[in-house]
Design an enzyme around this catalytic site. Structure first.
Site, PDB file in Angstrom:
ATOM      1  N   SER A 173      40.724  34.393  48.913  1.00  0.00           N
ATOM      2  CA  SER A 173      42.160  34.204  49.389  1.00  0.00           C
ATOM      3  C   SER A 173      42.805  34.661  47.949  1.00  0.00           C
ATOM      4  O   SER A 173      42.338  34.418  47.121  1.00  0.00           O
ATOM      5  CB  SER A 173      42.404  32.710  49.371  1.00  0.00           C
ATOM      6  OG  SER A 173      43.944  32.381  49.645  1.00  0.00           O
ATOM      7  N   TYR A 179      36.243  48.185  46.264  1.00  0.00           N
ATOM      8  CA  TYR A 179      37.388  47.432  46.424  1.00  0.00           C
ATOM      9  C   TYR A 179      38.336  47.834  45.288  1.00  0.00           C
ATOM     10  O   TYR A 179      39.781  47.629  45.526  1.00  0.00           O
ATOM     11  CB  TYR A 179      37.147  45.830  45.746  1.00  0.00           C
ATOM     12  CG  TYR A 179      36.233  45.110  46.864  1.00  0.00           C
ATOM     13  CD1 TYR A 179      35.656  45.737  48.024  1.00  0.00           C
ATOM     14  CD2 TYR A 179      35.586  43.865  46.165  1.00  0.00           C
ATOM     15  CE1 TYR A 179      34.671  44.861  48.630  1.00  0.00           C
ATOM     16  CE2 TYR A 179      34.850  43.180  46.988  1.00  0.00           C
ATOM     17  CZ  TYR A 179      34.106  43.540  48.145  1.00  0.00           C
ATOM     18  OH  TYR A 179      33.262  43.032  48.935  1.00  0.00           O
TER      19      TYR A 179
END
Length: 290
Positions: A248, A58
């Site tokens: 989110s 990531y």
């Protein structure tokens, strides 16, 4: 394996096979930019999140760890939380047949987050072949033994990879297998194997990456339970006994997605959701890697 209480909140925890526990609801940090991750983690901590799911792939481990450290040291930390109250997961990007390469990579992740240790470290996929998988696991076991990592687990492991690892008689057994699982990809074979070996399922992409929010069954049940499609999907994963990792980077959604304590899906409606399975892969599927 479902929790006895129906009241799932950000404070809910699941008992792991090794006697430890971790949050049932955690924030996934996949595909967040460095700045997004830093901001989202800060918002999430203030909202009550205590678990964060990161990975070498990531490229935001440093920012996630920095955000946690900054929050703990700030006036926003009104509860007096300490490092021990936070559950931080990261993952090895590539298995390797070189023990030293893997050991070094794990250490780099621990150093990058700056949290002193990683609560849960996963092998991100079974790619690389049997020798690389088993060598990487040995390196991870030693990272646990040396205190860099508290717990070890796997991710995207299919049935044969799980059986292979356990057949090698590891010193430490995996506590979790993190896989894509939602009503449109129910992964029943992998789940059954994990249950047989007492491995907890962590559900990534529980919101199907937004691809099925307008599906008629999702729409209909969302109306029935007076919740959003995202809340319905998160609740489905929790009622199946999974740890859910909704992602989110928007502040209001961080709160809304996990506000599921009032949603309680009936057995019939859980079955209707299970029947939506179409083996939908929203990103990658290494579970049948050689």
């Amino acid at each position: 394996m479902a929790e006895s209480s129906n009241m799932f909140t950000l404070a809910s925890r699941i008992k792991l096979p090794n006697g430890a526990s971790m949050p049932r609801l955690q924030l996934g940090l996949y595909m967040m930019s460095r700045n997004e991750a830093k901001q989202a983690v800060r918002w999430a901590l203030a909202a009550g999140y205590r678990g964060f799911d990161c990975a070498q792939m990531y490229h935001n481990e440093r920012e996630a760890g920095q955000a946690i450290r900054d929050f703990l040291a700030s006036s926003d930390n009104t509860e007096g939380l300490t490092r021990e109250d936070i559950h931080y997961t990261t993952k090895l990007s590539s298995n390797n047949t070189s023990y030293n390469t893997v050991r070094r990579s794990i250490k780099q992740s621990v150093d990058a987050c700056g949290l002193g240790y990683v609560d849960l470290f996963l092998l991100h996929s079974p790619y690389g072949g049997k020798e690389a998988r088993l060598t990487s696991w040995r390196a991870l076991e030693d990272a646990v033994k040396d205190g860099e990592v508290r717990m070890a687990g796997i991710s995207n492991y299919g049935v044969k990879h799980i059986e292979e690892l356990l057949a090698s008689q590891p010193r430490i057994r995996p506590v979790v297998n993190q896989i894509e699982v939602h009503p449109f990809n129910t992964q029943t074979d992998i789940r059954a194997t994990c249950e047989k070996h007492n491995i907890i399922i962590e559900a990534y992409a529980p919101l199907v990456r937004g691809m099925r929010m307008r599906h008629p069954v999702i729409q209909s049940l969302s109306k029935k339970y007076a919740c959003t499609p995202a809340q319905l999907l998160v609740r489905w994963s929790l009622q199946h006994g999974f740890v859910s990792l909704p992602k989110s980077s928007k502040r209001d959604r961080l709160l809304e997605n996990v506000n599921v304590s009032e949603v309680n899906i009936s057995a019939d409606d859980m079955a209707a959701l299970d029947n939506l399975d179409e083996h939908l892969v929203t990103d990658w599927d290494p579970t049948d890697a050689p």
